[in-house]
Write a protein that holds these residues in place. Sequence first.
Motif, PDB file in Angstrom:
ATOM      1  N   PRO A 123       0.536  -0.969  -0.132  1.00 41.66           N
ATOM      2  CA  PRO A 123      -0.053   0.072  -0.561  1.00 41.66           C
ATOM      3  C   PRO A 123       0.897   1.068   0.273  1.00 41.66           C
ATOM      4  CG  PRO A 123      -0.555  -1.370   1.653  1.00 41.66           C
ATOM      5  CD  PRO A 123       0.330  -2.936   1.190  1.00 41.66           C
ATOM      6  N   LYS A 124       2.489   1.588   0.458  1.00 42.44           N
ATOM      7  CA  LYS A 124       2.604   2.905   0.532  1.00 42.44           C
ATOM      8  C   LYS A 124       3.123   2.904  -0.745  1.00 42.44           C
ATOM      9  CE  LYS A 124       4.140   1.890   5.533  1.00 42.44           C
ATOM     10  NZ  LYS A 124       5.411   2.284   7.004  1.00 42.44           N
ATOM     11  N   LYS A 127       0.408   3.887  -2.907  1.00 44.03           N
ATOM     12  CA  LYS A 127       0.023   5.386  -3.064  1.00 44.03           C
ATOM     13  C   LYS A 127       0.559   6.253  -4.060  1.00 44.03           C
ATOM     14  CE  LYS A 127      -1.731   4.463   1.998  1.00 44.03           C
ATOM     15  NZ  LYS A 127      -1.792   4.960   3.633  1.00 44.03           N
ATOM     16  N   LYS A 128       1.987   6.432  -4.153  1.00 44.34           N
ATOM     17  CA  LYS A 128       2.356   6.863  -4.752  1.00 44.34           C
ATOM     18  C   LYS A 128       1.866   6.730  -6.282  1.00 44.34           C
ATOM     19  CE  LYS A 128       7.563   6.056  -2.332  1.00 44.34           C
ATOM     20  NZ  LYS A 128       8.640   5.949  -2.433  1.00 44.34           N
ATOM     21  N   TYR A 146       4.632   8.225 -11.012  1.00 45.71           N
ATOM     22  CA  TYR A 146       4.172   8.717  -9.773  1.00 45.71           C
ATOM     23  C   TYR A 146       5.156   9.651  -9.652  1.00 45.71           C
ATOM     24  CZ  TYR A 146       8.454   5.570 -11.704  1.00 45.71           C
ATOM     25  OH  TYR A 146       9.189   5.191 -12.719  1.00 45.71           O
TER      26      TYR A 146
END
Length: 617
Positions: A123-124, A127-128, A146
Motif C-alpha cells: 500500500p505505501k 499510494k505513490k 509516480y
Amino acid sequence: MSLIKELLEAFAEGFAPDPYLTITEWADKYRQLPRGASSEAGQYSSARMPYLREIMDELSPQSPTQQVKVIKGTQLGFTEVANNVVMYYMDIVPTSQLMILPNEQLVKDHSNRKLTPSLRAMPKLAKKISGGKNRDDIGAIFEKIYPGGMLKLAWAGSPANFRSLSCRVVVLDDVDGFPMDADGEGNPLDLGKKRTDSFGISRKIYINSTPTEEGESNIEHEFEDSDQRHYYMPCPHCGEFVRFEFEHFKFEYDKEKYELLGDVQFACYKCGSLIDEHHKTEMLANGKWIPHNEGHIHRGYRLPAYYSPLGFVTWNEIVREFLEAKRVMKRGDIRKMKVWVNTRDARVFEEEMDKPEVGNLEERKEEYGAEVPDGVKVICAGVDTQDDRFEVEVVGYGYGMESWSIDYAIINGDPNLLDTRQRLDAYLKRTFTKKDGTKFKIYATAVDTGGHRAKAVYAFCRPRTARRVFAIKGATSVDAPFVNMRSSKQNIGKVSLFSIGVNAGKDDIYANLAIKEPGPGYMHFPDKPIYNKEYFDQLTAEKRDKKTRRWVKYRSRNEAIDCRNYANAALALAGIDESVLERVKHIGVVLVKKEAKKLKKSSKNIKKGWLNGWKQK
C-alpha cells in the motif's frame, strides 16, 4: 530564510548520491508477492533463489553495469526480477522507465495479473501511483505515474508506443518473442535500448528471454555480446565447484516406452560422486557466477531449468519431458524437443531451416474405405481465391490433431461472378460419409479474401456467418500468431475479417509433414487422382528464408499448402482445439428429423453442446 533553506535542501538533495539500498536489499525488506499472482505469496526472499541476487545488484544504481542480459529456462523467478527492478525505481530512486513485452496482450496480462497486484500488496508504494479510470485502479494499464517519474508499458510490434520516450531504466522482457522488424523501423530490441541514450553511464538495461532457434534468437546474440556468466556451486562430496548441465545427469529409462525408471541424479564431473536433488538448496546457497568471457563491459547470465529451487520443477519432471520429446521425435515430430531445449536447457534449437525433408508424400496415399475415415471427429474447409477460380480442400481432424485430407476441388470461374460463388456454396453444403453411415457437414470454412477479388469474398462470407464461413486475410508480420480471434469490420464489405499468421501456420504444417508414423499431428492423404504429384509439389512448394524467417515460394504454384493452412485456420476460428477433440465423439453431423426433434425437447442435451452441433461422448 526558511524558504531559502528549503530551496538549498532541495538543491542538495538533487545532487545527493543514490541511496545505498540495492534492489536485492529492497526486495527482501519491502517486496510482497500477491496471492493469486504468485505461487509463493507473502514476503519476497532472495534466499529462495540466490542466483538472482547478483543480477538484481548489477541492475541497482550503485553498480556501474549498464546492460544485464539473461538467457534462461523456465520456473526460475525472472519475472519477479523485472517487477523488483521497476518497483525499486518507483520507490527508492524515482526515474523514467520503460518495459517492453512481445505483444499487446502480454502487456495487459502482465500489468493486470502481475504488476498491479504486486503494487496492491504494498500500500505505501501503491499510494505513490496516480489513479486510473476507476477509484480502485493503481495507475492505468499501460502507465504508472509516480512522483519523479513514470513507468511506460509497451509492446515490441508497435514502436510508436515508445518512440519519443527518454528513460533511465529499460526492461526488455521475453525478447525472442520480438519481431525482427517492427513497422519498418528496425529491431524493437535495439529501438528500446536507444531510449536510454540521454542517461549515459547511469542507464540500466535489463534483457531476458528463453531462447528460440539458432541464428534467429535475440537473446542468443545478446548473451554472446556479454561476459557470459554461468552459476557454479560446490559439490557436497568433494567441495569442487561445478555447474548443472544435462550431459552430467544420470538416469535410467525404458528404451521402448521412454519411461523414467527411478530418480534422476547429478554426477559430479570432478569426483564422480552422485548428487541427489535434495542437495540442491545448499549448493545454490553457496554458488557464484563465473564469467566465461571475462572483461566484457556487459553482464550476461545463462541459467537452465535444472537450477529451479525445490518445490518448483524437479529433475525427474525435466527428464520425463525430455524422454517424451525423444519418443515423439522418433515419429519425426521435433516440436516437443525444440520446446524442451529452449525452456529447460536454455539453449537455442539447431534446425535446418531450408526446404523441409518430408520424404515421398505420394507414398502415404491410402484407401480410407469411406469418404470420412474412422478417426475423424470434425471436418473443415480452406478456400484459396484466385482471379479465375476457387480452390478448396476439405480436411478431417481427430484426436491429437491428427488430420485426413478428404477432398480437393477446383471451381473454375471468376469469383466476381455470382455463378462461381454459387458453385462454391453448393460444394461447401455437401455432406461426407463415414463407413458406419454417419454424415458430416463442413463445420467451418475459411476463405482467403484474395486481393483483387476481396469484394466478392466479402459478399460471399457475410450472409454465411451462421455457417461459420470466415473471411480471412494473411497478416504481414512474420511473428503474427496463427489466428487472431479479434475480427475487424474496417473493410468495404463491412464483414468480420480475421487476420491469419500464415507463417506460423506453415511452421506447423511442415512440422506435421515431417511426422512419419500415424498418430498425433500426422497428415493422411487419400488414394484419389487429384492427390497427384502436382498436389504434393504445391504442398511442399516453400522453404524458409533463414534471414527473414518467412516461408517463401521456390515454384510458381503453392495453392495446396494455402488451402491446408486456411482449413486449419477455420478449425481454430470455430473454437476447436485439441482439448475439444478429446472430449467429443463428433462435431457437425447431419441429424435425421426424428433425432433432431428429440434434441429440441431436451434442454439437458442442448446444454451439453448439441446446440452447436456437437455430439458429446
